[in-house]
Design an enzyme around this catalytic site. Structure first.
Site, PDB file in Angstrom:
ATOM      1  N   ASP A  28      62.632 111.062  28.293  1.00 37.65           N
ATOM      2  CA  ASP A  28      61.293 111.003  27.592  1.00 37.65           C
ATOM      3  C   ASP A  28      60.311 109.970  28.317  1.00 37.65           C
ATOM      4  O   ASP A  28      60.661 109.276  29.109  1.00 37.65           O
ATOM      5  CB  ASP A  28      61.763 110.704  26.283  1.00 37.65           C
ATOM      6  CG  ASP A  28      60.463 110.643  25.208  1.00 37.65           C
ATOM      7  OD1 ASP A  28      59.683 111.690  25.313  1.00 37.65           O
ATOM      8  OD2 ASP A  28      60.237 109.594  24.650  1.00 37.65           O
ATOM      9  N   ASP A  30      56.700 108.850  26.856  1.00 37.55           N
ATOM     10  CA  ASP A  30      55.995 107.628  25.992  1.00 37.55           C
ATOM     11  C   ASP A  30      57.167 106.728  25.065  1.00 37.55           C
ATOM     12  O   ASP A  30      57.821 107.386  24.669  1.00 37.55           O
ATOM     13  CB  ASP A  30      55.032 108.300  25.211  1.00 37.55           C
ATOM     14  CG  ASP A  30      53.982 107.296  24.692  1.00 37.55           C
ATOM     15  OD1 ASP A  30      54.067 106.125  25.040  1.00 37.55           O
ATOM     16  OD2 ASP A  30      53.127 107.603  24.060  1.00 37.55           O
TER      17      ASP A  30
END
Length: 364
Positions: A28, A30
């Protein structure tokens, strides 16, 4: 915990660094590699170390607005080498879902940023811009400029028979100004007006991580994320091990309260957790022990203590205590989420109270 209930997966740890156990990390972005405009400290070095151990990297985002080229350029600017082919977006997952439903060449109406239309075109679909063009599907993703006109076009198309596909349903997005409406909020507008719930492609829906595995060719992937409801739950839905990092939105308290569908296999401060081993959590008398730490469930609370092991100065910085707390609490609640009351055991070393304060588990 009863004898017929297996210990939570976090108990097993990883005797070798994940970078040596798994062939691909599905990362992932952010909260894992950057927060807002800034890189997470040490993230770039950790990725290079993981690559040096032979691990390949896939950069995975529910944000449908940007193209893979834009995402790769942003990561490279932050010192994390990335190729567009290494980036997997929820727009790409949604495009694959549509191709599986209706085949290549079908007309599809995109709603969202440039990344949505780009993914549809890449997948061999025909992009249209009006409901009158008879699209067979509407693919809706995040875009800062999405407004009434696009939403109205989507509503007319869906009411006319087009299949509504959402890249993701994240209700909010983070920003320097605070929480802002995410794609899920606008997807909700279309669903409310049409009375039809969309088919969702992004995390935690299985389509997203299946797309990741397909594009990377991973044989032994690990999902790395900072969110329980998308990254961890998404990995668990497709049977992929998960590493939760605490550099983003998830707090130790939220982790403790996680339900069985959102409990990670490993936990680390940040993405450097790919590059070191993770200790197991072992049964210990009436509790669970990880390194120098022991957690015991006592009526309505989980009690933490620390005995022989690392020097006291190191205890407050170690996650072994948190691992022990999680396994003890989850073993007591194998089938449900439950908030945890945590206290230092009677007579526990001062470092225990310091650690609980550090993790926000002292009630303060």
């Amino acid at each position: 915990m009863t004898a017929d209930v297996p210990p939570p997966s976090l108990a097993h740890g990883s005797a070798q660094p994940p970078s040596r156990v798994h062939d691909v990390a599905l990362l992932d972005l952010d909260g894992v590699l950057y927060v807002g405009p800034d890189a997470v400290p040490g993230a770039a070095a950790a990725l290079e170390q993981a690559r040096g151990a032979g691990m390949r990297l896939g950069f995975v985002t529910n944000n449908a607005a940007r193209t893979p080229q834009e995402v790769a350029a942003h990561l490279s600017e932050l010192g994390m080498a990335a190729d567009p082919d290494d980036v997997i977006t929820s727009s790409q997952a949604a495009a694959t879902v549509v191709v599986d439903l209706v085949g290549r060449g079908a007309g599809v109406l995109p709603v969202g940023g440039p990344g949505v239309a780009s993914a549809l075109t890449e997948a061999g679909l025909r992009v249209v811009h009006r409901a009158e063009d008879d699209p067979v599907a509407v693919v809706q993703g995040y875009g800062r400029d999405v407004g009434w006109t696009q939403l109205a076009e989507a509503v007319v198309a869906v009411r006319g028979g087009a299949r509504h596909v959402a890249t993701n349903t994240d209700a909010t997005i983070p920003s320097p100004r605070g929480v802002l409406p995410g794609n899920g909020a606008l997807v909700g507008v279309v669903a409310a007006v049409t009375g039809q719930q969309p088919l969702v492609a992004g995390k935690p829906a299985p389509a997203m991580h299946r797309e990741c595995v397909r594009r990377t060719g991973a044989q032994r992937p690990v999902v790395v994320g900072d969110r329980l409801d998308t990254d961890v739950e998404g990995g668990r839905r497709v049977g992929v091990p998960t590493l939760l990092v605490l550099s983003g939105v998830t707090t130790p308290g939220t982790l403790l309260a996680a339900g069985p569908e959102a409990r990670p296999d490993l936990v680390a401060h940040d993405v450097a957790g790919l590059c070191h081993a993770h200790p197991a959590v072992e049964p210990d008398a009436d509790g669970w022990r990880c390194g120098a730490w022991t957690a015991t469930v006592d009526d309505d609370a989980v009690l933490l203590s620390a005995g022989d092991g690392p020097p006291a100065d190191d205890l407050a910085d170690d996650l072994d205590g948190l691992r022990a707390l999680c396994v003890a609490h989850w073993a007591a609640h194998p089938d449900e989420s439950a908030a945890a009351t945590v206290r230092a055991a009677e007579g526990a070393a001062p470092a225990v109270a310091e650690a609980l304060a550090r993790w926000g588990l002292d009630g303060s």
